[in-house]
Design an enzyme around this catalytic site. Structure first.
Site, PDB file in Angstrom:
ATOM      1  N   ASP A   1      -3.507  11.222   8.467  1.00  9.02           N
ATOM      2  CA  ASP A   1      -2.764  10.866   9.114  1.00  9.02           C
ATOM      3  C   ASP A   1      -1.761  11.138  10.358  1.00  9.02           C
ATOM      4  OD1 ASP A   1      -2.338   8.452   7.140  1.00  9.02           O
ATOM      5  OD2 ASP A   1      -1.829  10.527   5.612  1.00  9.02           O
TER       6      ASP A   1
ATOM      7  N   GLU B   1       1.026  -1.467   0.075  1.00 11.07           N
ATOM      8  CA  GLU B   1       0.001  -0.039  -0.113  1.00 11.07           C
ATOM      9  C   GLU B   1       0.538   0.776   0.084  1.00 11.07           C
ATOM     10  OE1 GLU B   1      -3.753   1.826   0.188  1.00 11.07           O
ATOM     11  OE2 GLU B   1      -3.346  -0.296  -0.572  1.00 11.07           O
TER      12      GLU B   1
END
EC number: 4.2.1.20
Length: 271
Positions: free
Chosen positions: A60, A49
């Site tokens: 994030d 990924e």
């Protein structure tokens, strides 16, 4: 049969779960990044990924944000990131490669043009973390046209109605969030009862669609627990970002720690 189907079929036959590392493309620099990818794959990573760095990565946490900053400092942009993916694909033609990218970056390049380019690179899936399912039709339709899996995220508070929508349209796998919030390592315990209920509901709606659990998985114990709960494997990124941060520019030590981390995760993926 596409690369994800081939991977999951082989793992299932061998009673194994998938270990899918996440890494920001170009972190900490293009050359070291390729060495890290080689080490991950040689150590047993089942798929990749790969994240394109973005200036405002709302999903994030600090570890991935820093990895994106390192990538930017090394000169990363969309064009250079896609060139690195091309290198990886040429070297590993059968490996499933997923792309994580924020929606605005696709908009800037034109939705259809972006997916067309990704198709030429044989990218297997695209996950857009800031795109709700209600606004996904243009992206989803382009993904389907170019035979790229549009990966849907299943949040921890997903209603049965949302799960049905995700499983009806899902291809490749479903990304199951371990918890709410942002990526990263913290001491918050996962709500196993809630996760088990989500996994059960997903499978009731679509037994054939694999589930990969991500967000905050940093230990082999967590990975093992996820697999035993009924997922098909895990996605882990913050640990790798931390290894890079703590050990670069000592490349030998960095790669050795990546190798050890991957080995531990692979052991945890045995049923």
């Amino acid at each position: 049969m596409n690369r994800y189907q081939t991977m999951f079929k082989s793992l299932n036959q061998n009673k194994l779960g998938a270990f899918v590392p996440f890494i920001t493309i170009g972190d900490p620099d293009p050359t070291t990044f390729i060495h890290i990818i080689d080490t991950l794959i040689q150590s047993g990573a089942d798929a990749l990924e790969l994240g394109i760095p973005f200036s405002d990565p709302v999903s994030d946490g600090p570890s991935i944000q820093k990895s994106m900053e390192r990538s930017f400092k090394s000169g990363a942009n969309i064009s250079s990131c896609l060139q690195l993916i091309k290198k990886i694909r040429n070297k590993y033609p059968t490996l499933p490669i997923g792309l994580l990218i924020y929606a605005n970056l696709i908009f800037k390049n034109g939705i259809k043009n972006f997916y067309a380019h990704c198709s030429t690179l044989s990218i297997d899936s695209i996950l857009i973390p800031d795109l709700p399912i209600e606004e996904s039709s243009l992206f989803y339709n382009s993904a389907m046209y170019y035979q790229i899996a549009h990966i849907f995220i299943c949040p921890t508070n997903a209603s049965l109605d949302l799960i049905k929508k995700i499983t009806d349209k899902g291809i490749g796998y479903i990304y199951l969030l371990s918890r709410s919030g942002i990526t990263g390592i913290n001491n918050t315990e996962f709500n196993k009862i809630k996760l088990n209920t989500l996994i059960y509901n997903i499978k009731q709606c679509n037994q054939k669609l694999p589930i990969l659990q991500g967000f905050g998985i940093y230990s082999s114990e967590q990975a093992r627990s996820s697999l035993l709960s009924g997922t098909s494997g895990i996605i882990s990124g913050s640990c790798i970002a931390n290894i890079i941060e703590e050990n670069h520019p000592n490349i030998d030590l960095l790669l050795e720690k990546i190798r050890k981390f991957t080995h531990l995760m692979k052991i945890a993926m045995k049923l």
